[in-house]
Design a protein around this motif. Structure first.
Motif, mmCIF file in Angstrom:
data_model
loop_
_atom_site.group_PDB
_atom_site.id
_atom_site.type_symbol
_atom_site.label_atom_id
_atom_site.label_comp_id
_atom_site.label_asym_id
_atom_site.label_seq_id
_atom_site.Cartn_x
_atom_site.Cartn_y
_atom_site.Cartn_z
ATOM 1 N N LEU A 197 0.812 -1.217 0.000
ATOM 2 C CA LEU A 197 0.000 0.000 0.000
ATOM 3 C C LEU A 197 0.845 1.265 0.000
ATOM 4 C CD1 LEU A 197 -2.728 -1.075 2.596
ATOM 5 C CD2 LEU A 197 -2.993 -0.881 0.112
ATOM 6 N N ARG A 198 2.144 1.138 -0.289
ATOM 7 C CA ARG A 198 3.042 2.306 -0.334
ATOM 8 C C ARG A 198 3.569 2.481 -1.750
ATOM 9 N NH1 ARG A 198 7.769 1.706 3.396
ATOM 10 N NH2 ARG A 198 7.753 3.974 3.565
ATOM 11 N N SER A 199 3.936 3.685 -2.054
ATOM 12 C CA SER A 199 4.466 3.993 -3.382
ATOM 13 C C SER A 199 5.894 3.475 -3.495
ATOM 14 C CB SER A 199 4.436 5.500 -3.624
ATOM 15 O OG SER A 199 5.300 6.165 -2.711
ATOM 16 N N PRO A 200 6.390 3.263 -4.727
ATOM 17 C CA PRO A 200 7.775 2.800 -4.882
ATOM 18 C C PRO A 200 8.802 3.740 -4.250
ATOM 19 C CG PRO A 200 6.566 2.549 -6.932
ATOM 20 C CD PRO A 200 5.675 3.309 -6.017
ATOM 21 N N ALA A 201 8.560 5.044 -4.312
ATOM 22 C CA ALA A 201 9.501 5.989 -3.710
ATOM 23 C C ALA A 201 9.550 5.827 -2.195
ATOM 24 C CB ALA A 201 9.107 7.413 -4.085
ATOM 25 N N ALA B 220 -3.723 2.959 -2.819
ATOM 26 C CA ALA B 220 -4.134 1.762 -3.561
ATOM 27 C C ALA B 220 -3.610 1.773 -4.989
ATOM 28 C CB ALA B 220 -5.651 1.630 -3.559
ATOM 29 N N GLU B 221 -2.654 2.623 -5.272
ATOM 30 C CA GLU B 221 -2.146 2.747 -6.642
ATOM 31 C C GLU B 221 -1.461 1.468 -7.110
ATOM 32 O OE1 GLU B 221 0.914 5.617 -9.225
ATOM 33 O OE2 GLU B 221 0.491 6.028 -7.103
ATOM 34 N N ASN B 222 -0.765 0.785 -6.199
ATOM 35 C CA ASN B 222 -0.086 -0.447 -6.595
ATOM 36 C C ASN B 222 -1.072 -1.512 -7.057
ATOM 37 O OD1 ASN B 222 2.363 0.710 -5.945
ATOM 38 N ND2 ASN B 222 2.449 -0.201 -3.902
ATOM 39 N N TYR B 223 -2.201 -1.631 -6.376
ATOM 40 C CA TYR B 223 -3.196 -2.615 -6.769
ATOM 41 C C TYR B 223 -3.869 -2.233 -8.082
ATOM 42 C CZ TYR B 223 -2.714 -4.913 -2.273
ATOM 43 O OH TYR B 223 -2.212 -5.599 -1.195
ATOM 44 N N SER B 224 -4.028 -0.944 -8.310
ATOM 45 C CA SER B 224 -4.557 -0.513 -9.612
ATOM 46 C C SER B 224 -3.584 -0.861 -10.731
ATOM 47 C CB SER B 224 -4.821 0.994 -9.577
ATOM 48 O OG SER B 224 -5.255 1.450 -10.840
ATOM 49 N N ARG B 225 -2.297 -0.659 -10.463
ATOM 50 C CA ARG B 225 -1.280 -1.017 -11.457
ATOM 51 C C ARG B 225 -1.207 -2.540 -11.635
ATOM 52 N NH1 ARG B 225 2.612 1.049 -9.016
ATOM 53 N NH2 ARG B 225 2.387 3.165 -9.853
ATOM 54 N N LEU B 226 -1.424 -3.267 -10.552
ATOM 55 C CA LEU B 226 -1.383 -4.723 -10.636
ATOM 56 C C LEU B 226 -2.499 -5.256 -11.532
ATOM 57 C CD1 LEU B 226 -0.105 -7.389 -9.446
ATOM 58 C CD2 LEU B 226 -1.948 -7.305 -7.752
ATOM 59 N N LEU B 227 -3.701 -4.699 -11.397
ATOM 60 C CA LEU B 227 -4.815 -5.149 -12.218
ATOM 61 C C LEU B 227 -4.612 -4.802 -13.688
ATOM 62 C CD1 LEU B 227 -7.805 -4.247 -9.870
ATOM 63 C CD2 LEU B 227 -6.761 -6.486 -10.258
ATOM 64 N N GLN B 228 -3.762 -3.849 -13.980
ATOM 65 C CA GLN B 228 -3.466 -3.497 -15.360
ATOM 66 C C GLN B 228 -2.292 -4.288 -15.927
ATOM 67 O OE1 GLN B 228 -2.848 0.750 -15.329
ATOM 68 N NE2 GLN B 228 -4.931 1.204 -14.637
ATOM 69 N N ASN B 229 -1.681 -5.121 -15.093
ATOM 70 C CA ASN B 229 -0.563 -5.960 -15.528
ATOM 71 C C ASN B 229 -1.135 -7.251 -16.116
ATOM 72 O OD1 ASN B 229 1.669 -7.761 -15.650
ATOM 73 N ND2 ASN B 229 2.754 -6.529 -14.137
ATOM 74 N N ASP B 230 -1.050 -7.398 -17.425
ATOM 75 C CA ASP B 230 -1.634 -8.557 -18.090
ATOM 76 C C ASP B 230 -1.005 -9.866 -17.632
ATOM 77 O OD1 ASP B 230 -3.302 -6.863 -19.490
ATOM 78 O OD2 ASP B 230 -1.979 -6.741 -21.247
ATOM 79 N N THR B 231 0.281 -9.849 -17.328
ATOM 80 C CA THR B 231 0.946 -11.077 -16.896
ATOM 81 C C THR B 231 0.375 -11.582 -15.581
ATOM 82 O OG1 THR B 231 2.990 -10.396 -18.014
ATOM 83 C CG2 THR B 231 3.171 -12.119 -16.333
ATOM 84 N N ILE C 215 9.266 -3.808 -6.380
ATOM 85 C CA ILE C 215 8.476 -4.238 -5.233
ATOM 86 C C ILE C 215 7.053 -3.740 -5.323
ATOM 87 C CG2 ILE C 215 9.103 -2.218 -3.857
ATOM 88 C CD1 ILE C 215 8.713 -5.844 -2.612
ATOM 89 N N ASP C 216 6.816 -2.665 -6.108
ATOM 90 C CA ASP C 216 5.456 -2.138 -6.221
ATOM 91 C C ASP C 216 4.528 -3.107 -6.949
ATOM 92 O OD1 ASP C 216 7.185 -1.536 -8.405
ATOM 93 O OD2 ASP C 216 5.588 -0.326 -9.278
ATOM 94 N N VAL C 217 5.084 -4.038 -7.730
ATOM 95 C CA VAL C 217 4.290 -5.077 -8.384
ATOM 96 C C VAL C 217 4.338 -6.376 -7.586
ATOM 97 C CG1 VAL C 217 4.034 -6.474 -10.467
ATOM 98 C CG2 VAL C 217 4.614 -4.051 -10.654
#
Length: 312
Positions: free
Chosen positions: A69-73, A92-103, A277-279
């Protein structure tokens, strides 16, 4: 002077005997150190200690959740415990990015397509075979059961190379079906052994009464044996689900490289991108949460199955 009562007993001697008996009490033994420790285990101090131990074991999970739940920085700048002093870091930005990761999304779907059939097939086939070994007479029943028990000691690593060649010849190597077949094959010996022993404890009189009422083997299995064996079946399903979901070795060898399960996908993310780590943090937490949800959803049946097996 000695007096005699109406019953002819000596009053003096009787009184003296009674007083002597009441006064000669054995001294109480001093409790040992082990006994004193055992007596205190149910107190508040032990409960506090167990809570602290539980929190200690949960600390990696809590750290993984807060890191996801923390940013990469923020992750690169400080540890996850900084969240308690700076709660604004949570996002929740990491989880939003995770759902956009097709892999990752494909790997979650692939994991479900592998885990659910592997669990269902092991439970269904193991239940049928366990009932057959427990209550049906057929030639060589005991020898077949001994062969199943012998398969319990066969390690997975021994079968990787020959099964890979076999799957390659029949065309299911690096396919979802191949992974399912492998998990089912290695899950069935334990399932049959567990359920056969559980079903064998059902009272014979109950089954004979159902047969006298006209119940056949299928009706007997579905109406009598399955309801009574539900706790053991639920425990088996949980064990099988957790084993298949968290498996990496079999998935790494037999799964499709283009849509691998979540365990392999996370490992590939580490190999390809290194320190992202953000993914990895949200992906690992999602991979861990789903088995926990399944476990707590069937927690009552799991505990009932374990306790029933312990009593039997």
């Amino acid at each position: 002077m000695t007096t005699t009562g109406p019953d002819g007993a000596d009053g003096t001697s009787g009184t003296g005997g009674a007083s002597g008996t009441s006064g000669a009490q054995p001294p109480k033994a001093k409790p040992t150190l082990a006994a004193r420790i055992a007596a205190r285990t149910g107190g508040g101090t032990m409960r506090v200690f167990l809570v602290l131990v539980g929190l200690f074991w949960l600390m990696p999970t809590i750290g993984l959740l807060l890191s996801s739940l923390r940013s990469p920085a923020d992750i690169s700048a400080s540890g996850w415990w900084e969240v308690f002093t700076q709660p604004a870091q949570l996002t929740a930005e990491n989880y939003s990015r995770l759902l956009q990761n097709d892999t990752i999304t494909r790997s979650l779907l692939s994991t479900i397509l592998i885990t659910v059939p592997s669990t269902v097939l092991v439970v269904v086939i193991g239940s049928l075979a366990g009932y057959a070994f427990a209550w049906m007479d057929f030639p060589g029943r005991d020898w077949w059961f001994l062969a199943v028990v012998a398969l319990l000691v066969v390690p997975v690593q021994v079968a990787l190379v020959p099964v890979s060649k076999l799957f390659g010849e029949i065309g299911i190597f690096e396919t979802t079906a191949g992974v399912v077949v492998f998990h089912v094959a290695f899950g069935l010996p334990f399932a049959i052994f567990l359920l056969r022993n559980f079903f064998a404890e059902i009272p014979r009189e109950l089954l004979e009464a159902a047969r006298l009422d006209g119940a056949g083997e299928i009706r007997l299995f579905t109406r009598v044996v399955l309801p009574l064996g539900a706790p053991a079946i639920a425990s088996l399903g949980i064990f099988q689900f957790l084993w298949v979901w968290n498996d990496m070795l079999v998935a790494l060898i037999f799964a499709d490289s283009e849509s691998p399960p979540i365990t392999v996908a996370l490992q590939q993310q580490v190999r390809q991108f290194g320190n992202n780590i953000d993914v990895l943090a949200p992906g690992a937490f999602v991979s861990m949460v789903i088995p926990l949800v399944v476990f707590f959803a069937f927690q009552r049946q799991f505990v009932s199955g374990v306790m029933a097996g312990a009593v039997k």
